[in-house]
Design a protein around this motif. Sequence first.
Motif, mmCIF file in Angstrom:
data_model
loop_
_atom_site.group_PDB
_atom_site.id
_atom_site.type_symbol
_atom_site.label_atom_id
_atom_site.label_comp_id
_atom_site.label_asym_id
_atom_site.label_seq_id
_atom_site.Cartn_x
_atom_site.Cartn_y
_atom_site.Cartn_z
ATOM 1 N N THR A 317 -81.931 -8.654 -84.932
ATOM 2 C CA THR A 317 -82.232 -8.555 -86.353
ATOM 3 C C THR A 317 -81.604 -9.722 -87.105
ATOM 4 O OG1 THR A 317 -82.165 -6.141 -86.116
ATOM 5 C CG2 THR A 317 -82.163 -7.006 -88.349
ATOM 6 N N VAL A 331 -87.097 -9.052 -87.665
ATOM 7 C CA VAL A 331 -86.835 -8.600 -86.304
ATOM 8 C C VAL A 331 -87.518 -9.520 -85.308
ATOM 9 C CG1 VAL A 331 -86.470 -6.167 -86.867
ATOM 10 C CG2 VAL A 331 -88.784 -6.999 -86.453
ATOM 11 N N HIS A 335 -87.129 -6.001 -80.527
ATOM 12 C CA HIS A 335 -86.981 -4.845 -81.411
ATOM 13 C C HIS A 335 -88.375 -4.414 -81.828
ATOM 14 C CE1 HIS A 335 -84.968 -2.389 -84.562
ATOM 15 N NE2 HIS A 335 -86.092 -2.589 -85.188
#
Length: 349
Positions: A317, A331, A335
Motif C-alpha cells: 500500500t 495498492v 493486494h
Amino acid sequence: MKTMSAKAVMMSLFALAGASNMSNGSNESSSMLWNFSAAGNWSLLQTIDAHEGPVSDVAFTSADEFVSVADDDDGDLLLHSQNEFSGEYVVDQSLSDLHEGSTRVIAAGANFVATADDATIAISSEACSPCATLDVPAVVTMWWDESGYALMAFNESGAIAMMPSDPTSPSTYAVTIYMASPIPGTITGSAVRMGDDSITAVATETQLMVGDSILNTSCGLRSLSFSPEGDKLFGFCDDYVYYFEKGTDGEWAPDSGDASEQIAGVSATALSSKGSFMAIGTSSGQLMVSDLKNGGSQLILSSNGVTTLEFSMDEKTLVVGDDTGMVSVMVNPSHMPPTTTTTTTTTTT
C-alpha cells in the motif's frame, strides 16, 4: 538499490505529464482526482476527505492501519483502519487538541504515536491522548527505537532522545539526551538506519553528514532515506532528487551512476521498506512510482499537489497526502482491492 537513470525518469515523468489534460479543479470523486497511466500496476483503492488543511505527514502503525495529520488549526490525529471485508480504510479514531499549532511530523511506534508541531511533541496511546507533552521546538524528523519506548528526534539544531522514567507510565516521558548538530547550520533533514551497523545522516542548508563523511550540498536536503542494505541514500531539495552511495573504502559520495535528477516542484519522496519501490510526488500533482527491483515506472496524475508519501511495511500500500486535506490509498497487484473505488468524508469534532 537499483535506480532508474535520470533520463528515463525524466522522459517517463514529463512526457506523460505533457500529454495530460487534467485541470486543478475539484476533488468531488476519485475519478476526477486521479488519472493513471496505462503502464504500471498501482491502482487507486479509495480517497478520504480527511483534513481541513494540507496533509503534513502520514505513518503506518501496522500493515492495515495508518495515521495522518495536517497543517491546520485542528491538530487532529486520525487513525485509519482497514475493513477486513471491503478492504477499504475508515477513520477508526480521532485524537483532538494534541497541539495548539499545526502538526508537522508523526512517528508511529509499537506502543505510542508521537506528533510534533512547531513547539512541542505530544505522545499518545489508546489509553491517553496526549499522555505527555514535551517542549521540543522545530522537529524535523522523529522515530521510535526497536523497543518502542525510546523516542528519538532531530530538530533544527540537534538530536534529542526521550524516555519515560517509568515505562508503565507514559506521562513520565522527558528529554533525557540532547546533542548539538555535528555540522553547522539549520538541520533540514535526517535519516537513521538502525541495527548492528547503524548509520545516521544529517543535512543542513549547505552540508550532508553520513557516518563520518561530510559532503557539501547546494541546498538543504529533505526526506532522507537509506536503502535497506544501508549503502545508498537519497533526498530532495530545490527541484532535484539527489542520490548518494557508500564506497568500498567506507566513504560516502554522490552516486556514480546518477548523482541527481531534476524534477520540477518535487515535494515528497518515499522508499518502501524492502527497497522494491520508490515514490516521488510534486506540488503540481505528479506522482511517479518506480519498481526498483524489476525496472519500469508508473506516472499517476492528480488534481491536487502531493505533500507526503508513505509505503506500508509489507509494500502493498502507498498512502498519498495532498494539499487539500485528502488522503488517497494506492495498492499494488499483491493486494486485492474491492472492485469499486469511493470517496469518503470524515467529520471530526
